[in-house]
Design a protein around this motif. Structure first.
Motif, mmCIF file in Angstrom:
data_model
loop_
_atom_site.group_PDB
_atom_site.id
_atom_site.type_symbol
_atom_site.label_atom_id
_atom_site.label_comp_id
_atom_site.label_asym_id
_atom_site.label_seq_id
_atom_site.Cartn_x
_atom_site.Cartn_y
_atom_site.Cartn_z
ATOM 1 N N ASP A 52 0.921 -1.311 0.238
ATOM 2 C CA ASP A 52 -0.054 -0.023 0.036
ATOM 3 C C ASP A 52 0.932 1.119 -0.085
ATOM 4 O O ASP A 52 0.225 2.462 0.292
ATOM 5 N N THR A 180 -11.966 -8.557 7.161
ATOM 6 C CA THR A 180 -12.080 -7.180 6.028
ATOM 7 C C THR A 180 -10.896 -6.406 6.676
ATOM 8 O O THR A 180 -11.456 -4.848 6.411
ATOM 9 N N LYS A 322 -7.734 2.451 12.319
ATOM 10 C CA LYS A 322 -7.300 1.236 12.115
ATOM 11 C C LYS A 322 -6.563 1.368 10.582
ATOM 12 O O LYS A 322 -7.093 2.026 9.828
#
Ligand code: NA7
Length: 536
Positions: A52, A180, A322
Motif C-alpha cells: 500500500d 475485512t 485502523k
C-alpha cells in the motif's frame, strides 16, 4: 558456531542489516525460517497481495546501482514482485551465502560473564553471538481464531498469511472470506473473479480507498532515477518517510467548497494521498469526521444495494486509526450477483460445521474458507523466541504490561539485543524501507563504535527506557489512534496488553533523536568495556 552478530529474519530489515554489518568485516549470520528471502512478502502469497506504499518509495535508497538496475513494473507492487526484488538485492550484494534458510531460533540466553548470546535453533544447532538482532517483522505471527466446530469442517481452510506455494484454483467453488482488513479486502475481489460464489464475513467494516494502481511508464522510471538524490533527501526529511503527499494545511484553513475539492482530488490520486488531505486529520476529530463522511458518500455511490452499503460503512472508530485499506474494486464487487456480505452485527459467526459456517442461526455451505484474520502484530514474532537476559529475566516478563524499549531498538536488562522495526519505533506507521535504513545505519555505526572503543556490551538504562516508553504513549495519546480496537493497540488479541505500539512522532524526529543519542556517546545506554586479557 560463533559469530560477532546474528540477525533473525530475511525481510527488508534483515537484508539491509546483513549488508551493513558484512561491510564492516564482522562475522555475521542471518537465520531465516522460510526457504527464501522476503519476510512478510515471502509468507503472504494470497491472491491480490499488494503493497500500500508506492513502489518508488517502497524500496531501498542506499545503493545507486540497485536503484538503477531494478525496474518496478507498477505504481503499487504486487507481493511476488517485492519478494523478487529482495531476492535480487540479496544476490546483487552477495549476501545469500551468509543466510541459513529453513531455521528458527527457539531460545536466546545472555551470558553476562562472556557478553555472549547463546542461541538454540529448531535444528538442534547451538550458536554463540555477541550481538543478537531481531528483524522478525511486525506482521509475522498470524492470528487464526478457533471457531467452535472448526475441526469438523470438511472443506479447505486457507490463511492469507500462510498461503500455499502451489496455485489455488477457486473456479466453480463456493468460497468464504472471514476478515475485512487489508488482506481480506485485497484478496476478495480476486477470488470473486474465479469463484462460483463468494461470501464475505465482516466483523468491523474497514475504510478502504482506491489504490489507483497502473503500470509505470519508462518515462516515469527515468524521471524517478534522475531524481534519486532529491527523493533520498525528501524521504528522510518527511515524517512519513515518503517523497511527499502531505498537505500542510489544516481543515479549518479551507472553505467547505475547497475541502470538498481537496478530498475529491486526493481520492482520485489514489492510495494514502486521501488520508493526507489535511495535516490534522489524525489529531482533530472534526477534520477526521469530515474526511470519513466523504468516504461514506463514496461507499454509498459505489454499492448499489443501499442496505449492503450501510453495512459496509464504518462508524465505530475514526478514519485511519485502523490502518486503512487500499483496494481495487472491493466495494464494486458487492454489486455482483454471486457476492454477498454477512455482517457480524446482525449475524455473528457461531460455529463451523462439516459443510461450512453457521452465522446468525443460518448455515452457509462452502468449499473453501479463507481466514484473513490478521496477526499478533509487533510483539508476536519476538515473543515466539524464549529470550532470557541478564539475571535470568525473561523478555515476556519484562513486557508483561506491554512492550517497553529505548528508541524501539534496545531493552533494559537485555544487553546487545537489538530489535528492528519493532514496538516503540515508527515501524510500519511510516514507509518501512526508509525506517529500516534509518535503524540499520544507526545500529551498524553503534556496533562499529563498540568495536573501535573496546566496548563489549551496550544496554539501555531503565530510566531511558521508562522515558522513551512514556514518550511513545504520550505522543499516541495526542492523536486519534488509540480510539480504535486495532492490531497496533494490541486489541485484536484477547488478553494482550493495550497500548499503541508504534512511535507516532514521525521519522524525522525519530532520526534526530537517534542521531543525538549516538553523538552524545550513546546517552541513555550503559556501556561495558571488554576485560583486558590477563597478563601472562
Ligand atoms: P487485520 O487488518 O488485522 O484484519 C483482520 C480482519 O479479520 C479484521 O477485519 C478482523 O475484524 C477480522 N477478524 C479477526 N478475527 C476475527 C474473528 N474471530 N471473527 C471475525 N473476524 C475476525 O489483518 P490483515 O492481514 O488484513 O492486515 C494486516 C496489516 O497488513 C494491515 O494493517 C496492513 O498494514 C498490511 P476486527 O476488525 O478485529 O473486528
Amino acid at each position: 558456531m560463533r559469530y560477532d552478530a546474528v540477525i533473525v529474519g530475511a525481510g527488508f530489515a534483515g537484508i539491509h542489516m546483513l549488508h551493513r554489518l558484512a561491510a564492516t568485516g564482522l562475522s555475521v549470520r542471518l537465520i531465516e525460517a522460510g526457504s527464501d528471502v522476503g519476510g512478510v512478502w515471502y509468507w503472504n502469497r494470497y491472491p491480490g497481495a499488494r503493497c500500500d506504499v508506492e513502489s518508488i518509495d517502497y524500496q531501498f535508497y542506499f545503493s545507486d546501482e540497485i536503484l538503477a538496475e531494478w525496474r518496478w513494473p507498477e505504481r503499487y507492487s504486487e507481493g511476488p514482485v517485492i519478494q523478487r526484488y529482495l531476492s535480487f538485492v540479496t544476490d546483487r550484494l552477495g549476501l545469500r551465502d551468509m543466510i541459513s534458510f529453513g531455521t528458527r531460533i527457539e531460545t536466546a540466553d545472555y551470558d553476562e560473564r562472556s557478553h555472549q548470546w547463546r542461541l538454540a535453533t529448531d535444528r538442534g544447532d547451538s550458536i554463540e553471538t555477541r550481538h543478537l538482532i531481531l528483524a522478525t517483522g511486525p506482521l509475522t505471527v498470524s492470528l487464526k481464531p478457533e471457531f467452535p466446530g472448526m475441526a469438523d469442517y470438511k472443506g479447505r481452510i486457507l490463511h492469507t498469511a500462510h498461503w500455499p506455494r502451489e496455485p489455488i484454483d477457486f473456479a466453480g467453488r463456493n468460497v468464504a472470506v472471514i476478515g475485512t482488513g487489508s488482506s481480506g479486502i485485497q484478496a476478495a475481489p480476486v477470488i470473486a473473479r474465479q469463484a462460483k460464489s463468494l461470501t464475505v464475513f465482516q466483523r468491523t467494516p474497514a475504510y478502504s480507498m482506491p489504490v489507483a494502481n497502473r503500470p509505470l511508464s519508462d518515462a516515469e522510471i527515468a524521471d524517478a532515477r534522475a531524481k534519486t538524490e532529491e527523493y533520498r533527501a525528501l524521504r528522510f526529511a518527511s515524517p512519513g518517510g515518503l517523497r511527499g503527499m502531505g498537505n500542510p494545511k489544516k481543515l479549518a484553513d479551507d472553505s467547505p467548497a475547497e475541502r470538498e475539492k481537496q478530498f475529491a482530488d486526493r481520492w482520485t490520486m489514489g492510495g494514502f494521498a486521501f488520508l493526507m488531505s489535511y495535516a490534522d486529520i489524525m489529531i482533530n476529530a472534526e477534520a477526521n469526521e469530515q474526511a470519513a463522511s466523504f468516504v461514506h458518500g463514496k461507499i454509498r455511490e459505489k454499492v448499489k444495494d443501499p442496505a449492503t452499503a450501510e453495512k459496509l460503512i464504518p462508524g465505530s472508530y475514526p478514519l485511519g486509526t485502523k490502518r486503512p485499506c487500499l483496494d481495487t474494486g472491493y466495494y464494486e464487487m458487492f454489486n455482483e450477483p454471486h457476492v454477498s456480505l454477512v455482517d457480524a452485527r446482525d449475524a455473528p459467526i457461531e460455529r463451523f460445521d462439516a459443510n461450512g459456517i453457521v452465522a446468525g442461526g443460518k448455515s452457509h455451505v462452502f468449499d473453501d474458507i479463507v481466514l484473513a484474520t490478521g496477526f499478533d502484530a509487533m510483539t508476536g514474532a519476538i515473543m515466539k523466541i524464549a529470550i532470557t537476559g541478564r539475571n535470568g529475566e525473561k523478555l515476556g516478563d519484562h513486557w508483561a504490561d506491554g512492550p517497553r524499549s529505548y528508541l524501539g531498538i534496545a531493552v533494559s536488562g537485555f544487553p546487545n539485543l537489538f530489535i528492528l522495526d519493532g514496538p516503540g519505533s515508527p515501524s510500519i506507521i511510516v514507509n518501512a524501507p526508509a525506517m529500516i535504513e534509518t535503524q540499520g545505519d544507526w545500529l551498524a555505526q553503534c556496533i562499529q563504535d563498540m568495536e573501535a572503543n573496546g566496548i563489549a556490551a551496550i544496554e539501555a538504562d531503565r530510566g531511558a527506557e521508562d522515558e522513551w516508553t512514556a514518550h511513545v504513549h504520550e505522543v499516541a495519546n495526542y492523536t486519534l489512534y488509540p480510539r480504535a480496537d486495532s492490531w497496533a493497540m494490541g486489541a485484536n488479541i484477547p488478553g494482550k496488553p493495550r497500548g499503541f505500539m508504534m512511535y507516532l512522532g514521525g521519522l524525522t524526529a525519530y532520526r534526530d533523536k537517534c542521531r543525538e543519542v549516538a553523538e552524545t556517546g550513546y546517552s541513555g545506554f550503559a556501556l561495558t568495556r571488554a576485560q583486558a586479557p590477563a597478563e601472562a
